[in-house]
Design a protein around this motif. Structure first.
Motif: not given
Lengths: 1258, 158, 139
Positions: A573-596
């Motif tokens: 039953s599609p209702g409201l979206k619930v928006i939670l903060s991410m930091h407890s769910f997963a943490q962004l550690k690194h980000l890697h570009f290519d080309p670097s």
């Protein structure tokens, strides 16, 4: 009659107790003085010096006068001290010896004997005298006699035991004195008695205590004894001392308990181990709790009884001493202590009994204290009482739980039974509190009576406690009580009340980073929120808990599941979206570009790999991970160019993110780092340093007060902003721990793209990272194709093959098959190409992508280089060899013009830049396939050589010398030097005097070539020469045939007109010249030819066919070897005919001995003045020539005299330029005058007397 | 400080070391200073922990500053600060008329331009010490005639 | 002897906390955390006292039914809290004091350890052992 007749019961009405003094003898008399006595005695304090080195005290004595009775005297071993008569007084007013003898003496003796029998030595005999009595007595003796008698009879050696009191009832000064004397005596004796008897008592007491190890010994007995002492001290108002007694007892008892715990139990202690039957708290309202005291006396007291009694006494005394706060503090210790002791002695206590006891006691103490001080005092001493409050609260709580008063559906039967038992243990309320409404007893009874009542009382207490804690700033404690309250509310199923307490507590723990409490409280909060149906908060908390390492795996899974369940159940039953903060769910550690370097060209693809650390205990299926990107047009175009790309080397393209580890709240780096700089302060006057140092650039930033970071709370109101550009990645499974997710994107518009937020959607739940920090950007650029041509070496040399590098940056243009560069050949520059020309293709990031051979065709007009196919945003690099001809070849037509110009240009070069190479620019226009316009490329070549020529003469014979100087860095092989007369007149001939073989010329060296000039007929005034020379780099063998190096020049009027010859003759009769002695110099100037074209100038004077010209000679000696005496120069008119000779004589004197070179003789044309105009003209012309000639001179002979002459002539010129007409001098072109005596020397021998000469000369 | 000489020499090496390493890489003004200052900071923290192990609790800020000037300075530099001034608003000026780390270099103005790098470490030392005593501060330095120098401590009220 | 020993940073977050038996851990955390109230109180009171009374040892912070909580604050505002079983009456003030001294010395070593940077949790094994020794001793 004050003194009570009946023997005193050993009852203690403490405060009204006074030390007992017995009175014997005349009772009526005593009765008459008693009132004065009893009120006079305490009036003055007396110093009490005490045994055992205790500090002396001032003390006000009172006493209780009783009639003397033998029973009053203590039997042996009687320990009662309160009933102990400290002094015995005998009263008499007898003044008559008869009477004395008859009755009094015996009476006193009897009295004394009794005392002796009881070995009490504290007595006093008082003789009262009154004049009244004397009146009606007949045989009067001197007053003193009776006293003396008594003294003799009884007070042997201690005469002070008998005192006289005069007319006690009068008020005369005499009376006063005697009273005072008497009172002082009385006091002293009393104190003496105290000291003695108490001392004795204490000694006995001690010995008794020493016996405590003996089997029969009983604590209770001892207790009574020591308390007796305490009583006495109290009686004497020595509360400190009294307290000490109790404290000693306290300590002694505690020690026993401890020892018991340690194993060695005294058997008497077992009395106290009876199981507890009554727990009706402390009673502090009356000074002495007789019931309990009796229990102790009869050895039936339980531990609680003893403790309660002991404490009540201590309390009483402390309050006398006005130390209520000590009471509260001791109370807390006592309560804790009792609980411990009961444990230790393994006393059986019905459940809850202790809680009751403690609860009651706390309240009792608090009320007792409140009873004896005012609000203000209490409020300012909360810190002392709050402990009791919270203890009481705690106990009431546990009672509540125990009696099932906290469950939402009331207590059950067994709860009720328990309650009843507990109440039974309280017994009946004590009379002394019966009246008071709020008595602890009533409170407790009520609290346990019903759920509601309990709630009321519990809440009251809790709130009171919290309030107190808060008021004295014990926030943490307050929070803790709050948490208990929350638990209570949860039990009562009213989470809405609980929430606030939990939140507050949690906030506090989070702010101070206490992991375990955080976890625990969160769990409670989660439950609370669940009940409250705060979905969003609940999920947020759950996510925090699911990621909490302090929980067990199962718990974490549970909370994780909660989230997932919600997410999925929402799906249906599609209702409201619930928006939670991410930091407890997963943490962004690194980000890697290519080309670097995070930079792509339009249309290129960029891939971003992020490392996500999933905090969830299980793998989570994620519909989508999206990163919203903010696009901004790059303002400075430079960032888009290819060069930027190469310079802009970001750290291998990996950006690491600080892990927001919530457990350490104060990452000390939350304030900006210092920006320190070296400081150099220079003085304004001369800017010399006058101060240096270190300064901080961002003080203002740092000194700002920063409020303690509350940033660690769950970021509330995380909202998902939808940016136009979004990087997506769908259907990812996030496993616990590290996950790598790759986003790919095709670059569109050029500009800068900033990653803003990240959003992970699981069902209807979205975890949002509200902002990505540190800032992450990538750039998209577009680039125009372009061609770059640059020499490989730093300078190109003309004449030999040189490598030139072509770089084609394709930019947006894709090089198709057949695209080529069209180079329009410059005539002076050839493009040489070999078969093995190769091109290398790089990507824009300078990775080599491929290699291809290069097709080059060349027609006479264009050379076309067909480019290999290359995709957009690549680079093609290849090299070509070019050859620029050393100097522009000349078509013989306009030789003259060129010839004239030629030397001039050289000169300019020379003057301009010393001997740096002559450069010539070669322009090539190139047509590129991507543009309709052709690119013009200019290459600058340096001519490696510089040639100079000079004309040499020997008499009439002529030579031409060419000097070739190698300015380049390399060595060359030279060959086929060749000089031709371009005007090729048959009668002229150039005979080379050079080695035929080829020569090596090293870098920065010169080689000379010489030709002799022969002629048959008359010489032309000028002649035009062309010098050419083959050369090739010494390094390589001459594979390619190179154009020779050529140099054109012209020589003018080189025919010798005059021959100058100088001769020096020693003085007549001497063989040699001598220093200092005059010698004769003969200069002979000979004309070698007849009139020639060159002579035709204004110096010439013709008369019929005989013409002469004017010459000026000059003898100069720069080496100053010679002193020329007389005129050293002169003008002569010279006939213009061959072999005409003119001789000049002059005197010269050698200044030095040795072979001296001849002085230099110069010859000039002497031109008389004509018209300013013409001279002007000529002036210019000859200045030119002169310049030229001067140069030649310099090349030829390194004699700077010519320079001198030039300058002189210059000055001449300049002078007449100013207008005043005067003749001018014109030097001959070097060819025209031959000095046959140049370089000749003559021997000069030193004269005997040098020094004289010195004088004569100067 | 075990042996004074050792400390001094070590310090010099450290300074030169840091500046050399900077020559290779990028060297914008202040980088090395900051590096040295940070070293000092850490050292200061450690030192203060040791030095205050057996001292009585400090009464107040001034009490602490006095400790820095006397005991701390003496243990590190074998002499006391010569003069301590304050505006009682959290600014203190510590003057050392013969600062150990400058004495070997020269007196007067020669090498004055090099002085800063020899002060950075000590600035850090002070800041580290204070911060470990619970006082956030900024420490700067000033020399006009070696070997005398001034350290200015700005306390960050919190 | 000690059942719980904690080192608490200036900013009141735990640098180190260890307790036996493990199952009471949570309770101890709460106890220690609350004890900070009293620490603050005592320290602020101490500021006014005379030099000789300004010692680092704070004495008994507060007793509870089963435990006694003692406190100690270094000059660097780092707090040591020690919880002792009340039944353990053998412990006198002086012993507690000397235990704190030991703790302090050991902490100082930690501070001077290059691998420790101030403010982080303490993981030094040496420190750990020292604490253990204090916890097992007696009882």
């Amino acid at each position: 009659m004050e003194p009570p007749e009946e023997p005193l019961r050993p009852v203690i009405y403490t405060m009204e107790n006074k030390p007992i003094v017995t009175c014997a003898g005349d009772q009526t008399l005593f009765a008459s003085v008693y009132p004065t006595l009893s009120q006079q005695l305490p009036r003055e304090p007396m110093e009490w010096r005490r045994s055992y080195g205790r500090a002396p005290k001032m003390i006000h004595l009172e006493s209780n006068f009783v009639q003397f009775k033998e029973e009053l005297l203590p039997k042996e071993g009687n320990k009662a001290l309160l009933t102990f008569p400290f002094l015995h007084i005998y009263w008499t007013e007898c003044c008559d010896t008869e009477v004395y003898k008859a009755t009094l003496k015996d009476d006193i003796t009897k009295w004394q004997n009794v005392l002796k029998a009881h070995s009490s030595v504290d007595w006093l005999i008082v003789v009262v005298e009154s004049d009244a009595k004397k009146k009606n007595k007949t045989n009067i003796l001197p007053r003193t006699s009776i006293v003396d008698k008594i003294r003799n009879d009884f007070c042997n050696k201690q005469s002070d035991r008998c005192v006289v009191l005069c007319d006690p009832l009068k008020d005369s000064s005499r009376t006063q004195e005697s009273w005072n004397a008497f009172l002082t005596k009385l006091r002293t004796l009393l104190l003496m008695s105290f000291t003695k008897n108490l001392g004795k008592f204490e000694d006995d007491m001690r010995t008794l205590r020493e016996k405590r190890t003996e089997p029969g010994w009983s604590f209770c007995d001892y207790f009574m004894v020591q308390e007796e002492l305490a009583f006495v001290f109290e009686m004497l108002q020595q509360f400190e001392d009294a307290l000490v007694q109790y404290d000693e007892l306290d300590a002694l008892f505690s020690q026993y308990v401890v020892n018991f715990g340690a194993g060695d139990g005294a058997n008497w202690l077992t009395f106290f181990c009876q199981s507890v039957k009554s727990w009706n708290g402390l009673i502090l309202r009356k000074p002495i709790d007789m019931e309990k005291r009796e229990l102790i006396q009869s050895q039936e007291a339980t531990l609680l009884d003893l403790r309660s009694y002991l404490f009540s006494r201590q309390c009483t005394l402390l309050i006398f001493l006005q130390r209520p706060w000590e009471v509260s503090q001791r109370a807390l210790e006592l309560l804790h202590n009792c609980v411990q002791e009961l444990k230790l002695l393994e006393v059986s206590v019905p459940p809850g009994a202790l809680d009751c006891w403690v609860f009651l006691s706390c309240l009792e103490v608090l009320q007792r204290i409140e009873g004896c001080c005012d609000r203000a005092q209490i409020d300012s001493n909360i810190s002392h009482t709050v402990g009791l409050w919270s203890y009481a609260t705690e106990k009431l709580k546990s009672l509540g739980y125990l009696c099932g008063l906290v469950s939402e559906n009331g207590p059950n039967s067994e709860d009720l039974n328990r309650t009843v038992d507990l109440l039974a243990g309280l017994g009946a309320e004590r009379p002394e509190t019966a009246k008071t409404a709020q008595s602890p007893y009533k409170k407790l009874k009520e609290a346990l009576s019903s759920v509601e009542a309990f709630e009321k009382h519990y809440l009251d207490l809790s709130h009171a406690t919290i309030e107190m804690y808060t008021s004295i700033g014990r926030i943490r404690s307050a929070k803790l009580v709050g948490k208990d309250l929350a638990e209570f509310y949860m039990r009562k199923k009213s989470p809405q009340k609980a929430e606030v307490y939990l939140q507050n507590a949690l906030k506090n723990y989070v702010a101070e980073g206490w992991a375990l409490p955080i976890t625990h409280t969160r769990k409670q909060l989660a439950e609370c929120q669940k009940h409250l149906g705060q979905i969003e908060n609940y999920l947020q908390t759950s996510s925090l808990l699911a990621s909490d390492s302090h929980l067990t795996e199962d718990e974490r899974k549970h909370f994780c599941q909660e989230i997932l369940n919600f997410a999925n159940q929402q799906k249906e039953s599609p209702g409201l979206k619930v928006i939670l903060s991410m930091h407890s769910f997963a943490q962004l550690k690194h980000l890697h570009f290519d080309p670097s370097n995070a930079l792509v060209h339009v249309g290129g693809t960029l891939s971003i790999e992020i490392t996500l650390l999933s905090q969830m205990p299980v793998s989570v299926q994620v519909e989508q991970i999206a990163i919203s990107v903010h696009f901004s047009i790059e303002k400075n175009s430079y960032r888009k160019t290819a060069e930027w790309l190469t310079k802009h080397k970001t750290s291998n393209g990996i950006i690491s993110f600080p892990n927001e580890n919530s457990s350490v709240p104060f990452s000390r780096s939350n304030s900006p780092a210092l920006e320190l700089y070296e400081m150099y302060e220079r003085s304004p006057s001369d800017n010399s340093l006058n101060t240096t140092g270190i300064i901080c650039k961002n003080v203002h930033m740092l000194l700002r007060r920063q409020e303690s970071s509350s940033s660690l709370e769950i970021p509330s109101g995380v909202t998902l902003e939808d940016g136009a550009h979004i990087l997506k990645c769908s259907n990812v499974t996030l496993d616990p721990g590290v996950n790598k997710i790759i986003f790919k994107t095709q670059a569109k518009e050029p500009g800068t793209y900033t990653l803003r937020q990240m959003c992970t959607s699981v069902g209807q739940v979205q975890f949002v990272l509200p902002h990505i920090y540190p800032i992450v950007q990538y750039d998209v650029y577009s680039q125009d194709p372009q061609l770059k041509v640059e020499p490989l070496t730093d300078s190109l040399l003309a004449g030999i093959p040189q490598k030139v590098k072509f770089t084609v940056t394709t930019g947006y243009y894709t090089i198709k098959n057949g695209d080529s560069l069209q180079l329009s050949n410059a005539d002076a520059m050839l493009i040489l190409f070999h078969a093995e020309n190769r091109a290398i293709i790089y990507s824009n990031t300078r990775e080599k992508s491929s290699e291809a051979s290069l097709m080059i065709q060349s027609s006479e007009k264009v050379t076309s280089v067909s480019l290999p196919m290359a995709p957009a945003y690549h680079m093609i690099e290849f090299e070509l060899e070019v050859l620029s001809l050393p100097s522009a070849p000349t078509t013989s037509g306009e030789s003259d013009k060129l010839g004239n110009k030629d030397p001039h240009r050289k000169n300019k070069e020379k003057q301009k830049a010393g001997n740096c190479m002559v450069t010539l620019d070669q322009k090539v226009s190139i047509d590129c396939p991507w543009s309709i316009y052709s690119t013009i490329i200019a290459l600058t070549f340096n001519i490696p050589f510089k040639a100079t020529h000079s004309l040499l003469s020997a008499g009439k014979r002529k030579y031409i010398q060419v000097c070739v100087q190698n300015l380049s860095e390399l060595g060359f092989q030279l060959s086929d030097s060749n000089l031709i007369d371009t005007g090729n007149s048959p009668e002229l001939q150039l005979v080379p005097l050079n080695a035929k073989c080829q020569q090596h010329i090293y870098s920065k060296q010169s080689v000379f070539f010489v030709w002799e000039l022969m002629w048959t007929k008359e010489l032309p005034p000028s002649m035009h020469c062309h010098f050419s020379l083959d050369f090739y780099p010494a390094s390589e063998d001459r594979s390619i045939s190179l154009k020779p190096y050529s140099y054109e020049f012209q020589v003018e009027n080189f025919f010798t007109l005059y021959n100058v010859k100088a001769e020096i003759f020693p003085p007549l009769g001497t063989e040699y010249c001598k220093t200092g002695s005059l010698c004769s110099l003969e200069v002979s100037i000979t004309r070698l030819s007849d009139l020639l074209e060159v002579d035709k100038d204004e110096a010439l004077t013709e008369s019929d066919d005989y013409c002469t010209t004017k010459l000026m000679y000059e003898v100069v000696d720069n080496s100053s070897n010679w002193a020329v005496c007389g005129k050293s120069s002169g003008v002569i008119s010279m006939p213009v005919t061959a072999r005409a000779t003119h001789k000049v004589h002059m005197e010269v004197m050698p200044l030095f001995a040795g072979y001296l070179p001849f002085p230099d003789v110069r010859l000039f044309k002497y031109l008389p003045h004509h018209s300013a105009h013409s001279t002007q003209l000529d002036a210019d012309s000859w200045i030119e020539n002169d310049n030229l000639s001067v140069d030649k001179n310099m090349d030829d002979q390194t004699d700077n005299s010519s320079l001198k002459s030039k300058s002189s002539s210059h000055s001449a010129a300049s002078m007449e330029h100013k207008g005043l007409p005067m003749p001018r001098l014109q030097p001959f072109p070097s060819g025209q005058v031959f000095n046959s005596s140049t370089g000749m020397q003559i021997l000069v021998i030193p004269s005997k007397d040098d020094h004289i000469l010195e004088v004569s000369v100067t | 400080m075990a042996d004074e000489a050792l400390f001094l020499l070590l310090h010099n090496e450290m300074v030169t070391g840091v500046y050399k390493s900077a020559d290779q890489g990028e060297v914008e003004n202040g980088r090395c200073i900051t590096k040295l200052e940070n070293m000092g900071f850490r050292v200061g923290q450690g030192l203060i922990e040791r030095f205050t192990k057996d001292t009585a609790r400090f009464k107040d800020e001034l009490d602490i500053m006095k400790f820095i000037c006397k005991d701390f300075w003496t243990t590190v530099f074998k002499k006391q600060i010569d003069n301590l001034r304050t505006n009682h608003q959290g600014i203190y000026v510590l003057q050392d008329n013969k600062f150990r780390l400058l004495t070997q270099m020269s007196a007067g103005k020669q090498y004055l331009d090099h002085a800063p790098k020899y002060l950075a470490f000590t600035c850090g030392l002070i800041r580290g010490g204070l911060s470990n005593l619970g006082i956030k501060s900024i420490v700067t330095a000033e020399v006009s005639a070696m070997p005398a120098c001034k350290f200015q401590v700005m306390i960050q009220k919190m | 002897m000690a059942v719980c020993i904690a080192v608490i940073a200036k900013e009141n977050y735990p640098l180190y906390i260890r307790s036996i038996p493990a199952e009471h851990e949570l309770k101890f955390h709460y106890t220690v955390h609350t004890s900070l109230d009293v620490v603050d109180e005592k320290v602020s009171a101490m500021g006014k006292a005379l030099v000789d009374q300004r010692e680092l040892y704070l004495g008994l912070l507060y007793p509870t039914e089963d435990y006694k909580v003692y406190g100690y604050v270094t000059n660097s505002k780092v707090k040591f809290v020690m919880v002792v079983d009340s039944s353990n009456t053998a412990l006198r003030d002086n012993e507690i004091r000397s235990m704190f001294r030991k703790l302090h010395n050991s902490y100082t070593d930690v501070m001077c350890n290059p691998f420790y940077n101030p403010g982080d949790r303490i993981h030094s094994r040496a420190f750990d052992n020292m604490v253990t020794s204090m916890m097992v001793q007696v009882c």
